[in-house]
Design a protein around this motif. Structure first.
Motif, PDB file in Angstrom:
ATOM      1  N   GLY A 184      32.148  57.575   6.325  1.00  0.00           N
ATOM      2  CA  GLY A 184      31.475  57.962   5.086  1.00  0.00           C
ATOM      3  C   GLY A 184      30.052  58.457   5.284  1.00  0.00           C
ATOM      4  N   GLY A 185      29.782  59.150   6.370  1.00  0.00           N
ATOM      5  CA  GLY A 185      28.445  59.669   6.615  1.00  0.00           C
ATOM      6  C   GLY A 185      27.504  58.676   7.273  1.00  0.00           C
ATOM      7  N   VAL A 186      27.976  57.457   7.519  1.00  0.00           N
ATOM      8  CA  VAL A 186      27.167  56.433   8.184  1.00  0.00           C
ATOM      9  C   VAL A 186      27.686  56.261   9.605  1.00  0.00           C
ATOM     10  CG1 VAL A 186      26.529  53.986   8.193  1.00  0.00           C
ATOM     11  CG2 VAL A 186      26.677  55.239   6.028  1.00  0.00           C
ATOM     12  N   ARG A 187      26.744  56.156  10.547  1.00  0.00           N
ATOM     13  CA  ARG A 187      27.111  55.943  11.949  1.00  0.00           C
ATOM     14  C   ARG A 187      26.297  54.773  12.492  1.00  0.00           C
ATOM     15  NH1 ARG A 187      25.356  60.273  13.448  1.00  0.00           N
ATOM     16  NH2 ARG A 187      23.702  59.858  14.939  1.00  0.00           N
TER      17      ARG A 187
ATOM     18  N   TRP B  60      10.343  65.248  21.577  1.00  0.00           N
ATOM     19  CA  TRP B  60      10.277  64.476  20.333  1.00  0.00           C
ATOM     20  C   TRP B  60      11.631  64.542  19.642  1.00  0.00           C
ATOM     21  CZ3 TRP B  60       5.992  61.696  19.193  1.00  0.00           C
ATOM     22  CH2 TRP B  60       4.822  62.049  19.862  1.00  0.00           C
ATOM     23  N   TYR B  61      12.140  63.392  19.209  1.00  0.00           N
ATOM     24  CA  TYR B  61      13.306  63.394  18.328  1.00  0.00           C
ATOM     25  C   TYR B  61      12.864  63.941  16.980  1.00  0.00           C
ATOM     26  CZ  TYR B  61      15.824  60.314  21.546  1.00  0.00           C
ATOM     27  OH  TYR B  61      16.453  59.780  22.646  1.00  0.00           O
ATOM     28  N   ASP B  62      13.651  64.837  16.404  1.00  0.00           N
ATOM     29  CA  ASP B  62      13.412  65.385  15.066  1.00  0.00           C
ATOM     30  C   ASP B  62      14.779  65.487  14.415  1.00  0.00           C
ATOM     31  OD1 ASP B  62      12.654  66.674  12.778  1.00  0.00           O
ATOM     32  OD2 ASP B  62      11.657  68.344  13.784  1.00  0.00           O
ATOM     33  N   GLN B  63      15.246  64.382  13.901  1.00  0.00           N
ATOM     34  CA  GLN B  63      16.630  64.238  13.448  1.00  0.00           C
ATOM     35  C   GLN B  63      16.785  64.612  11.988  1.00  0.00           C
ATOM     36  OE1 GLN B  63      17.124  60.504  16.499  1.00  0.00           O
ATOM     37  NE2 GLN B  63      16.917  60.072  14.355  1.00  0.00           N
ATOM     38  N   THR B  64      17.961  65.110  11.638  1.00  0.00           N
ATOM     39  CA  THR B  64      18.258  65.481  10.258  1.00  0.00           C
ATOM     40  C   THR B  64      18.737  64.284   9.439  1.00  0.00           C
ATOM     41  OG1 THR B  64      20.521  66.085  10.846  1.00  0.00           O
ATOM     42  CG2 THR B  64      18.865  67.842  10.907  1.00  0.00           C
ATOM     43  N   GLU B  65      18.971  63.157  10.097  1.00  0.00           N
ATOM     44  CA  GLU B  65      19.449  61.943   9.425  1.00  0.00           C
ATOM     45  C   GLU B  65      18.328  60.910   9.360  1.00  0.00           C
ATOM     46  OE1 GLU B  65      23.886  61.303  11.034  1.00  0.00           O
ATOM     47  OE2 GLU B  65      22.375  61.546  12.600  1.00  0.00           O
ATOM     48  N   ASP B  66      18.422  60.003   8.376  1.00  0.00           N
ATOM     49  CA  ASP B  66      17.582  58.817   8.360  1.00  0.00           C
ATOM     50  C   ASP B  66      18.136  57.854   9.401  1.00  0.00           C
ATOM     51  OD1 ASP B  66      15.928  59.695   6.256  1.00  0.00           O
ATOM     52  OD2 ASP B  66      17.241  58.823   4.740  1.00  0.00           O
ATOM     53  N   GLU B  67      17.254  57.027   9.975  1.00  0.00           N
ATOM     54  CA  GLU B  67      17.668  56.103  11.035  1.00  0.00           C
ATOM     55  C   GLU B  67      16.993  54.755  10.830  1.00  0.00           C
ATOM     56  OE1 GLU B  67      17.496  55.752  15.927  1.00  0.00           O
ATOM     57  OE2 GLU B  67      16.448  57.381  14.919  1.00  0.00           O
ATOM     58  N   PHE B  68      17.783  53.696  10.939  1.00  0.00           N
ATOM     59  CA  PHE B  68      17.275  52.330  10.908  1.00  0.00           C
ATOM     60  C   PHE B  68      17.561  51.727  12.276  1.00  0.00           C
ATOM     61  CE2 PHE B  68      17.719  47.766  10.082  1.00  0.00           C
ATOM     62  CZ  PHE B  68      16.563  47.511   9.372  1.00  0.00           C
TER      63      PHE B  68
ATOM     64  N   THR C 203      21.404  50.930  16.057  1.00  0.00           N
ATOM     65  CA  THR C 203      20.885  52.002  15.199  1.00  0.00           C
ATOM     66  C   THR C 203      21.922  52.336  14.126  1.00  0.00           C
ATOM     67  OG1 THR C 203      21.752  53.716  16.674  1.00  0.00           O
ATOM     68  CG2 THR C 203      19.486  53.004  17.039  1.00  0.00           C
ATOM     69  N   VAL C 204      21.412  52.605  12.934  1.00  0.00           N
ATOM     70  CA  VAL C 204      22.257  53.006  11.815  1.00  0.00           C
ATOM     71  C   VAL C 204      21.712  54.336  11.300  1.00  0.00           C
ATOM     72  CG1 VAL C 204      23.157  52.396   9.541  1.00  0.00           C
ATOM     73  CG2 VAL C 204      22.654  50.578  11.210  1.00  0.00           C
ATOM     74  N   PHE C 205      22.562  55.343  11.246  1.00  0.00           N
ATOM     75  CA  PHE C 205      22.198  56.679  10.780  1.00  0.00           C
ATOM     76  C   PHE C 205      22.947  56.976   9.493  1.00  0.00           C
ATOM     77  CE2 PHE C 205      21.832  56.745  15.382  1.00  0.00           C
ATOM     78  CZ  PHE C 205      20.634  57.394  15.605  1.00  0.00           C
ATOM     79  N   TRP C 206      22.306  57.696   8.575  1.00  0.00           N
ATOM     80  CA  TRP C 206      22.974  58.162   7.369  1.00  0.00           C
ATOM     81  C   TRP C 206      22.291  59.444   6.894  1.00  0.00           C
ATOM     82  CZ3 TRP C 206      19.665  54.095   7.673  1.00  0.00           C
ATOM     83  CH2 TRP C 206      18.548  54.106   6.850  1.00  0.00           C
ATOM     84  N   PRO C 207      22.988  60.244   6.090  1.00  0.00           N
ATOM     85  CA  PRO C 207      22.406  61.513   5.637  1.00  0.00           C
ATOM     86  C   PRO C 207      21.118  61.287   4.850  1.00  0.00           C
ATOM     87  CG  PRO C 207      24.752  61.446   5.158  1.00  0.00           C
ATOM     88  CD  PRO C 207      24.358  60.055   5.596  1.00  0.00           C
TER      89      PRO C 207
END
Length: 111
Positions: free
Chosen positions: A28-31, A47-55, A105-109
């Protein structure tokens, strides 16, 4: 139905020249990923420049993250966490060289 399960700290991969990334869940868009570092850091100038939010939660070891905005660093020890918004440029400045550093790590849009 068997629910997927495991342990985040056992077993750990053997130390090597590269970080080891395991995707634990993607739905569901979460990794959710486990990353194991053995003294690695980001290459100079990268530098990381990611399109997702990251926790990020540090589970074991130690690490230092550097953020381009304000050229600030965050020291991480087990239990520390950081919320990194999309496009917040950051890098791994250092990870523990004498023990495994384990990240969850948790990624989501991005919203």
């Amino acid at each position: 139905m068997d629910a997927p399960h495991g342990h985040l700290l056992h077993p750990l991969p053997p130390a090597g020249p590269d970080e080891v990334l395991d995707t634990l869940l993607a739905r569901g868009g979460v990794r959710v990923e486990r990353i194991v570092s053995f003294g690695q850091s980001s290459p100079d100038g990268f530098w990381y420049d990611q399109t997702e939010d990251e926790f990020v939660v540090l589970l074991a070891g130690a690490a230092v993250l550097r953020f381009e905005d304000g050229d600030r660093t965050v020291d991480l020890v087990p239990g520390s966490w950081v919320d990194i918004p999309a496009h917040c440029r950051h890098r791994v400045e250092a990870t523990a060289a004498d023990e495994a550093t384990v990240w969850l790590t948790v990624f989501w849009p991005a919203a």
